[in-house]
Enzyme design. Structure first.
Site, PDB file in Angstrom:
ATOM      1  N   GLY A  93       0.817  -1.204   0.000  1.00 52.77           N
ATOM      2  CA  GLY A  93       0.000   0.000   0.000  1.00 52.77           C
ATOM      3  C   GLY A  93       0.848   1.250   0.000  1.00 52.77           C
ATOM      4  O   GLY A  93       2.060   1.207   0.239  1.00 52.77           O
ATOM      5  N   GLY A  95       0.929   5.174   1.577  1.00 47.95           N
ATOM      6  CA  GLY A  95       0.361   6.059   2.580  1.00 47.95           C
ATOM      7  C   GLY A  95       0.707   7.508   2.344  1.00 47.95           C
ATOM      8  O   GLY A  95       1.223   7.883   1.280  1.00 47.95           O
ATOM      9  N   PHE A  97       2.977   9.299   3.782  1.00 47.69           N
ATOM     10  CA  PHE A  97       4.394   9.639   3.868  1.00 47.69           C
ATOM     11  C   PHE A  97       5.320   8.556   3.314  1.00 47.69           C
ATOM     12  O   PHE A  97       6.528   8.617   3.534  1.00 47.69           O
ATOM     13  CB  PHE A  97       4.776   9.927   5.323  1.00 47.69           C
ATOM     14  CG  PHE A  97       4.045  11.095   5.919  1.00 47.69           C
ATOM     15  CD1 PHE A  97       4.386  12.389   5.569  1.00 47.69           C
ATOM     16  CD2 PHE A  97       3.004  10.895   6.811  1.00 47.69           C
ATOM     17  CE1 PHE A  97       3.711  13.471   6.111  1.00 47.69           C
ATOM     18  CE2 PHE A  97       2.325  11.971   7.356  1.00 47.69           C
ATOM     19  CZ  PHE A  97       2.673  13.263   6.997  1.00 47.69           C
ATOM     20  N   GLY A  98       4.775   7.592   2.602  1.00 44.31           N
ATOM     21  CA  GLY A  98       5.657   6.571   2.041  1.00 44.31           C
ATOM     22  C   GLY A  98       4.902   5.340   1.581  1.00 44.31           C
ATOM     23  O   GLY A  98       3.685   5.359   1.377  1.00 44.31           O
ATOM     24  N   VAL A 100       4.468   0.853   1.817  1.00 40.91           N
ATOM     25  CA  VAL A 100       4.590  -0.320   2.676  1.00 40.91           C
ATOM     26  C   VAL A 100       4.783  -1.544   1.796  1.00 40.91           C
ATOM     27  O   VAL A 100       3.999  -1.790   0.866  1.00 40.91           O
ATOM     28  CB  VAL A 100       3.351  -0.501   3.574  1.00 40.91           C
ATOM     29  CG1 VAL A 100       3.530  -1.720   4.473  1.00 40.91           C
ATOM     30  CG2 VAL A 100       3.098   0.750   4.404  1.00 40.91           C
ATOM     31  N   LYS A 114       7.610  -0.422   6.281  1.00 39.80           N
ATOM     32  CA  LYS A 114       7.080   0.899   5.949  1.00 39.80           C
ATOM     33  C   LYS A 114       8.250   1.833   5.672  1.00 39.80           C
ATOM     34  O   LYS A 114       8.998   2.207   6.577  1.00 39.80           O
ATOM     35  CB  LYS A 114       6.232   1.434   7.108  1.00 39.80           C
ATOM     36  CG  LYS A 114       5.568   2.771   6.806  1.00 39.80           C
ATOM     37  CD  LYS A 114       4.633   3.176   7.937  1.00 39.80           C
ATOM     38  CE  LYS A 114       3.919   4.490   7.618  1.00 39.80           C
ATOM     39  NZ  LYS A 114       2.971   4.872   8.684  1.00 39.80           N
ATOM     40  N   ASP A 209      -6.159   9.739  13.023  1.00 38.58           N
ATOM     41  CA  ASP A 209      -6.375   9.351  11.626  1.00 38.58           C
ATOM     42  C   ASP A 209      -6.959   7.941  11.547  1.00 38.58           C
ATOM     43  O   ASP A 209      -6.508   7.111  10.766  1.00 38.58           O
ATOM     44  CB  ASP A 209      -5.063   9.430  10.847  1.00 38.58           C
ATOM     45  CG  ASP A 209      -5.299   9.498   9.342  1.00 38.58           C
ATOM     46  OD1 ASP A 209      -6.424   9.842   8.920  1.00 38.58           O
ATOM     47  OD2 ASP A 209      -4.367   9.188   8.582  1.00 38.58           O
TER      48      ASP A 209
END
Length: 259
Positions: A93, A95, A97-98, A100, A114, A209
């Site tokens: 996936g 996200g 900020f980066g 995974v 991650k 979140d």
């Protein structure tokens, strides 16, 4: 005469008395039951002692994990090998900020890696926030951090791998579905995680979140809350106002994401 229950010595033409033999037989049965009960009780005591020892051992291991004494350092080279050089085929996936990736460490353990995109604003702060929070929390419904890898050019977290992916995939895919019981269990898991974050430690933690993509499911469909990149520690009076406008796209109130 006429008393058929009368017994005595055969020389007096009486039928043989069987009272003594019957008593011996009854005593044998009683002795057998007593020995059987003693054996069962001994086995039960031994089982309880073993169970207590194993529970004590698990508690000790948990304490060691919390201190970080057994954490294994993982190098950039190991992460690169585990993810097949960050192959897109292992991408789980993307996200805020980066990315995974799924990885397999040298000793065969499946992990989620991650990797933070340090070119994005807030990536350093997000990495620091996750490290700060995940190193101090332990709960069955929170993602477990295994290790981290950090230098000036690369930052990554090594987390427990969740084979059933995110809750978002199960809610919005034609090939997956959740029963009502599974939905209730997931809601309970998430509620317990939130209660632990809010009330389980000396400093309350606000996730900020919580959404389906940040809830992962293990092999038993147990929910684990993840992604603490913008979480807040309420250590000051003004921390509450700092959490009011925090969230990312897809965020919904905790009670609504399973409806």
């Amino acid at each position: 005469m006429g008393n058929k229950g009368l017994c005595g010595a055969p020389c007096f033409h009486f039928s043989e008395c069987k009272i003594e033999k019957s008593r011996k037989w009854n005593a044998h049965i009683v002795l057998t039951y007593i020995l059987s009960a003693a054996i069962v009780a001994t086995l039960l005591v031994a089982f309880l002692c073993i169970l207590k020892f194993r529970k004590h051992k698990v508690v000790n291991n948990s304490e060691v994990d919390q201190s970080g004494a057994r954490w294994r350092r993982i190098s950039y080279y190991e992460i690169q090998q585990a993810t097949d050089r960050f192959n897109d085929g292992n991408l789980l996936g993307v996200g805020s900020f980066g990315r995974v990736y799924k990885g397999v460490l040298s000793y065969g353990t499946n992990v989620a890696v991650k990797v933070f995109n340090l070119g994005l604003e807030g990536a350093f702060r997000s990495f620091d926030a996750e490290c700060e929070i995940l190193r101090s929390v332990r709960h069955r419904n929170l993602t477990k951090i295994i290790s981290s890898c950090s230098n000036m050019d690369f930052k990554a977290l090594i987390l427990s791998y969740m084979p059933n992916g995110s809750l978002e995939r199960w809610l919005h895919s034609e090939h997956h579905g959740l029963s009502m019981i599974q939905r209730l269990n997931i809601m309970i898991d998430v509620a317990e995680a939130m209660d632990y974050l809010h009330n389980g430690g000396s400093v309350p933690i606000i996730h900020c979140d919580l959404k389906p993509s940040n809830i992962l499911l293990d092999e038993d469909m147990v929910a684990h809350v993840t992604d603490f990149g913008i979480a807040k520690l309420l250590s000051g009076d003004d921390s509450i106002t700092q959490t009011m406008n925090l969230a990312t796209i897809g965020y919904m109130a905790p009670g609504e994401f399973l409806i």
